[in-house]
Design a protein around this motif. Structure first.
Motif, PDB file in Angstrom:
ATOM      1  N   GLU A 123       8.279   1.216  -8.183  1.00 41.47           N
ATOM      2  CA  GLU A 123       8.193   1.673  -9.570  1.00 41.47           C
ATOM      3  C   GLU A 123       9.092   2.892  -9.709  1.00 41.47           C
ATOM      4  OE1 GLU A 123       4.862   3.189 -12.877  1.00 41.47           O
ATOM      5  OE2 GLU A 123       4.234   2.433 -10.890  1.00 41.47           O
ATOM      6  N   VAL A 124      10.206   2.719 -10.421  1.00 39.18           N
ATOM      7  CA  VAL A 124      11.232   3.742 -10.514  1.00 39.18           C
ATOM      8  C   VAL A 124      11.382   4.158 -11.969  1.00 39.18           C
ATOM      9  CG1 VAL A 124      13.649   4.317 -10.091  1.00 39.18           C
ATOM     10  CG2 VAL A 124      12.440   2.769  -8.536  1.00 39.18           C
ATOM     11  N   ALA A 125      11.451   5.462 -12.178  1.00 37.05           N
ATOM     12  CA  ALA A 125      11.717   6.017 -13.500  1.00 37.05           C
ATOM     13  C   ALA A 125      12.761   7.116 -13.338  1.00 37.05           C
ATOM     14  CB  ALA A 125      10.451   6.577 -14.134  1.00 37.05           C
ATOM     15  N   LEU A 126      13.833   7.043 -14.128  1.00 40.01           N
ATOM     16  CA  LEU A 126      14.938   7.978 -13.999  1.00 40.01           C
ATOM     17  C   LEU A 126      15.238   8.562 -15.377  1.00 40.01           C
ATOM     18  CD1 LEU A 126      17.296   9.245 -12.374  1.00 40.01           C
ATOM     19  CD2 LEU A 126      18.628   7.188 -12.932  1.00 40.01           C
ATOM     20  N   ILE A 127      15.334   9.891 -15.440  1.00 36.95           N
ATOM     21  CA  ILE A 127      15.642  10.594 -16.686  1.00 36.95           C
ATOM     22  C   ILE A 127      16.829  11.521 -16.421  1.00 36.95           C
ATOM     23  CG2 ILE A 127      14.821  12.189 -18.453  1.00 36.95           C
ATOM     24  CD1 ILE A 127      12.002  11.234 -17.879  1.00 36.95           C
ATOM     25  N   VAL A 128      17.877  11.409 -17.251  1.00 34.28           N
ATOM     26  CA  VAL A 128      19.076  12.230 -17.097  1.00 34.28           C
ATOM     27  C   VAL A 128      19.468  12.762 -18.474  1.00 34.28           C
ATOM     28  CG1 VAL A 128      21.487  12.285 -16.375  1.00 34.28           C
ATOM     29  CG2 VAL A 128      19.862  10.850 -15.145  1.00 34.28           C
ATOM     30  N   PHE A 129      19.736  14.065 -18.553  1.00 36.92           N
ATOM     31  CA  PHE A 129      20.277  14.687 -19.760  1.00 36.92           C
ATOM     32  C   PHE A 129      21.718  15.121 -19.475  1.00 36.92           C
ATOM     33  CE2 PHE A 129      15.744  15.202 -20.544  1.00 36.92           C
ATOM     34  CZ  PHE A 129      15.658  14.867 -21.895  1.00 36.92           C
ATOM     35  N   PRO A 154      25.318  17.181 -20.145  1.00 31.81           N
ATOM     36  CA  PRO A 154      25.548  18.599 -20.477  1.00 31.81           C
ATOM     37  C   PRO A 154      25.432  18.880 -21.963  1.00 31.81           C
ATOM     38  CG  PRO A 154      27.175  17.840 -18.884  1.00 31.81           C
ATOM     39  CD  PRO A 154      26.422  16.620 -19.317  1.00 31.81           C
ATOM     40  N   ARG A 155      25.622  17.891 -22.796  1.00 34.16           N
ATOM     41  CA  ARG A 155      25.499  18.066 -24.232  1.00 34.16           C
ATOM     42  C   ARG A 155      24.087  17.762 -24.748  1.00 34.16           C
ATOM     43  NH1 ARG A 155      31.155  15.227 -26.291  1.00 34.16           N
ATOM     44  NH2 ARG A 155      32.583  16.615 -25.118  1.00 34.16           N
ATOM     45  N   GLY A 156      23.159  17.438 -23.832  1.00 35.13           N
ATOM     46  CA  GLY A 156      21.775  17.203 -24.219  1.00 35.13           C
ATOM     47  C   GLY A 156      21.446  15.760 -24.552  1.00 35.13           C
ATOM     48  N   LYS A 157      22.334  14.823 -24.285  1.00 33.15           N
ATOM     49  CA  LYS A 157      22.077  13.409 -24.560  1.00 33.15           C
ATOM     50  C   LYS A 157      21.216  12.821 -23.443  1.00 33.15           C
ATOM     51  CE  LYS A 157      24.372   9.098 -25.850  1.00 33.15           C
ATOM     52  NZ  LYS A 157      25.672   8.404 -26.074  1.00 33.15           N
ATOM     53  N   LEU A 158      20.247  12.001 -23.851  1.00 31.75           N
ATOM     54  CA  LEU A 158      19.285  11.444 -22.900  1.00 31.75           C
ATOM     55  C   LEU A 158      19.744  10.089 -22.395  1.00 31.75           C
ATOM     56  CD1 LEU A 158      16.477  11.342 -21.500  1.00 31.75           C
ATOM     57  CD2 LEU A 158      15.595  10.320 -23.613  1.00 31.75           C
ATOM     58  N   TYR A 159      19.634   9.920 -21.060  1.00 29.42           N
ATOM     59  CA  TYR A 159      19.845   8.623 -20.412  1.00 29.42           C
ATOM     60  C   TYR A 159      18.628   8.387 -19.523  1.00 29.42           C
ATOM     61  CZ  TYR A 159      24.690   9.366 -21.832  1.00 29.42           C
ATOM     62  OH  TYR A 159      25.819   9.607 -22.544  1.00 29.42           O
ATOM     63  N   GLU A 160      18.041   7.216 -19.606  1.00 27.18           N
ATOM     64  CA  GLU A 160      16.839   6.945 -18.820  1.00 27.18           C
ATOM     65  C   GLU A 160      16.822   5.502 -18.340  1.00 27.18           C
ATOM     66  OE1 GLU A 160      13.683   5.657 -22.318  1.00 27.18           O
ATOM     67  OE2 GLU A 160      13.555   7.661 -21.446  1.00 27.18           O
ATOM     68  N   PHE A 161      16.048   5.289 -17.267  1.00 25.27           N
ATOM     69  CA  PHE A 161      15.824   3.955 -16.720  1.00 25.27           C
ATOM     70  C   PHE A 161      14.386   3.911 -16.204  1.00 25.27           C
ATOM     71  CE2 PHE A 161      15.336   1.442 -12.841  1.00 25.27           C
ATOM     72  CZ  PHE A 161      15.622   0.176 -13.322  1.00 25.27           C
ATOM     73  N   SER A 162      13.718   2.796 -16.477  1.00 22.77           N
ATOM     74  CA  SER A 162      12.349   2.604 -15.988  1.00 22.77           C
ATOM     75  C   SER A 162      12.174   1.148 -15.599  1.00 22.77           C
ATOM     76  CB  SER A 162      11.334   2.984 -17.065  1.00 22.77           C
ATOM     77  OG  SER A 162      10.020   2.735 -16.604  1.00 22.77           O
ATOM     78  N   SER A 163      11.637   0.953 -14.408  1.00 24.25           N
ATOM     79  CA  SER A 163      11.434  -0.423 -13.940  1.00 24.25           C
ATOM     80  C   SER A 163      10.246  -1.090 -14.632  1.00 24.25           C
ATOM     81  CB  SER A 163      11.208  -0.429 -12.425  1.00 24.25           C
ATOM     82  OG  SER A 163      10.073   0.365 -12.091  1.00 24.25           O
ATOM     83  N   THR A 164       9.297  -0.300 -15.145  1.00 25.05           N
ATOM     84  CA  THR A 164       8.142  -0.862 -15.850  1.00 25.05           C
ATOM     85  C   THR A 164       8.068  -0.262 -17.249  1.00 25.05           C
ATOM     86  OG1 THR A 164       6.726   0.834 -14.852  1.00 25.05           O
ATOM     87  CG2 THR A 164       6.832  -1.296 -13.732  1.00 25.05           C
ATOM     88  N   CYS A 165       7.247   0.761 -17.411  1.00 23.08           N
ATOM     89  CA  CYS A 165       7.110   1.473 -18.687  1.00 23.08           C
ATOM     90  C   CYS A 165       7.195   2.964 -18.387  1.00 23.08           C
ATOM     91  CB  CYS A 165       5.768   1.136 -19.354  1.00 23.08           C
ATOM     92  SG  CYS A 165       5.451   2.086 -20.851  1.00 23.08           S
ATOM     93  N   MET A 166       8.122   3.621 -19.058  1.00 23.78           N
ATOM     94  CA  MET A 166       8.354   5.042 -18.791  1.00 23.78           C
ATOM     95  C   MET A 166       7.089   5.867 -19.018  1.00 23.78           C
ATOM     96  SD  MET A 166      10.413   7.443 -17.848  1.00 23.78           S
ATOM     97  CE  MET A 166      12.047   6.710 -17.929  1.00 23.78           C
ATOM     98  N   GLN A 167       6.336   5.580 -20.110  1.00 29.17           N
ATOM     99  CA  GLN A 167       5.133   6.364 -20.427  1.00 29.17           C
ATOM    100  C   GLN A 167       4.076   6.217 -19.338  1.00 29.17           C
ATOM    101  OE1 GLN A 167       4.913   8.480 -22.940  1.00 29.17           O
ATOM    102  NE2 GLN A 167       2.846   9.102 -22.331  1.00 29.17           N
ATOM    103  N   LYS A 168       3.849   4.972 -18.885  1.00 23.84           N
ATOM    104  CA  LYS A 168       2.853   4.749 -17.834  1.00 23.84           C
ATOM    105  C   LYS A 168       3.267   5.409 -16.525  1.00 23.84           C
ATOM    106  CE  LYS A 168       1.024   0.409 -19.652  1.00 23.84           C
ATOM    107  NZ  LYS A 168       0.794  -1.035 -19.395  1.00 23.84           N
ATOM    108  N   THR A 169       4.568   5.346 -16.222  1.00 26.94           N
ATOM    109  CA  THR A 169       5.053   5.985 -14.995  1.00 26.94           C
ATOM    110  C   THR A 169       4.869   7.497 -15.062  1.00 26.94           C
ATOM    111  OG1 THR A 169       6.670   4.205 -14.743  1.00 26.94           O
ATOM    112  CG2 THR A 169       7.026   6.196 -13.457  1.00 26.94           C
ATOM    113  N   LEU A 170       5.144   8.093 -16.225  1.00 31.87           N
ATOM    114  CA  LEU A 170       4.965   9.532 -16.375  1.00 31.87           C
ATOM    115  C   LEU A 170       3.493   9.928 -16.272  1.00 31.87           C
ATOM    116  CD1 LEU A 170       7.506  10.312 -19.250  1.00 31.87           C
ATOM    117  CD2 LEU A 170       7.739  10.850 -16.815  1.00 31.87           C
ATOM    118  N   GLU A 171       2.611   9.126 -16.880  1.00 27.15           N
ATOM    119  CA  GLU A 171       1.177   9.414 -16.772  1.00 27.15           C
ATOM    120  C   GLU A 171       0.715   9.321 -15.321  1.00 27.15           C
ATOM    121  OE1 GLU A 171      -0.740   6.715 -19.382  1.00 27.15           O
ATOM    122  OE2 GLU A 171      -0.115   7.745 -21.219  1.00 27.15           O
TER     123      GLU A 171
END
Length: 215
Positions: free
Chosen positions: A42-48, A50-67
């Protein structure tokens, strides 16, 4: 041509820095995807950027992984908390409890009419209000108990009245039986006191009976 080793420091040129970010960002997202597929992780990746733009990847659900991450972090924090911190927390809670107990003791003494010399007018009015509310509660409870007692006594009275009625009926039946037995005994006694009556037996015609009676 051999590629030179990149030094791990901030790239000063803004254009080169943006190009490097784009290339390595795509590579990082690709590696995260491969890790989730190949290893069933279960992988979740969050990248901002330098200009503050969000890039993310989640193998399942980002919210559930964060919880799940936050829950795991709390458990680790509790398990790794130093013993000294726990002791300090217990001491702090014990001190708070001691203050609460002391305040309750002061309130109890004031309600009993003790230690009122240091009370202000507002505190005395508050104590008076508490006593009035307590007195009203006591009176309401007293009335409730009286009503319950009265209802129980009424129930007992009804039960005794029914029992008394049954006993009265039994007494009347026994009195009637007693009177009947006395009458029967009186009749038997009278029959025993009268002697047997002798009767004249005459066999023949009635005329002959009259003639003989004149003779």
């Amino acid at each position: 041509m051999v590629r030179g080793k990149t030094q791990m420091k901030r790239i000063e040129n803004a254009t080169s820095r943006q190009v490097t970010f784009s290339k390595r960002r795509n590579g990082l997202l690709k590696k995260a995807f491969e890790l989730s597929v190949l290893c069933d992780a279960e992988v979740a990746l969050i990248v901002f950027s330098p200009r503050g733009k969000l890039y993310e990847f989640s193998s399942t659900c980002m919210q559930k992984t964060l919880e799940r991450y936050h829950g795991h972090s709390k458990d680790v924090d509790v398990n790794n908390r130093p013993a000294e911190t726990s002791v300090q927390q217990w001491r702090h809670e014990a001190a708070n409890m001691a203050k609460k107990v002391e305040q309750l003791e002061i309130t109890k003494r004031r309600l009993m009419g003790e230690g009122l010399g240091s009370c202000s007018m507002e505190e005395l009015q508050e104590i008076e209000g508490q006593l009035e509310r307590s007195l009203n509660n006591i009176r309401e409870r007293k009335v409730h108990l009286f009503l319950e007692q009265i209802e129980k006594l009424k129930e007992k009275q009804r039960a005794l009245s029914e029992e008394n009625a049954l006993l009265r009926e039994k007494c009347e039946v026994q009195h009637q039986l007693h009177q009947a037995a006395q009458k029967e005994a009186q009749i038997n006694l009278e029959d025993d006191q009268h002697p047997d009556v002798e009767t004249e037996l005459f066999i023949g015609r009635p005329e002959g009976r009259r003639v003989s009676s004149y003779l």
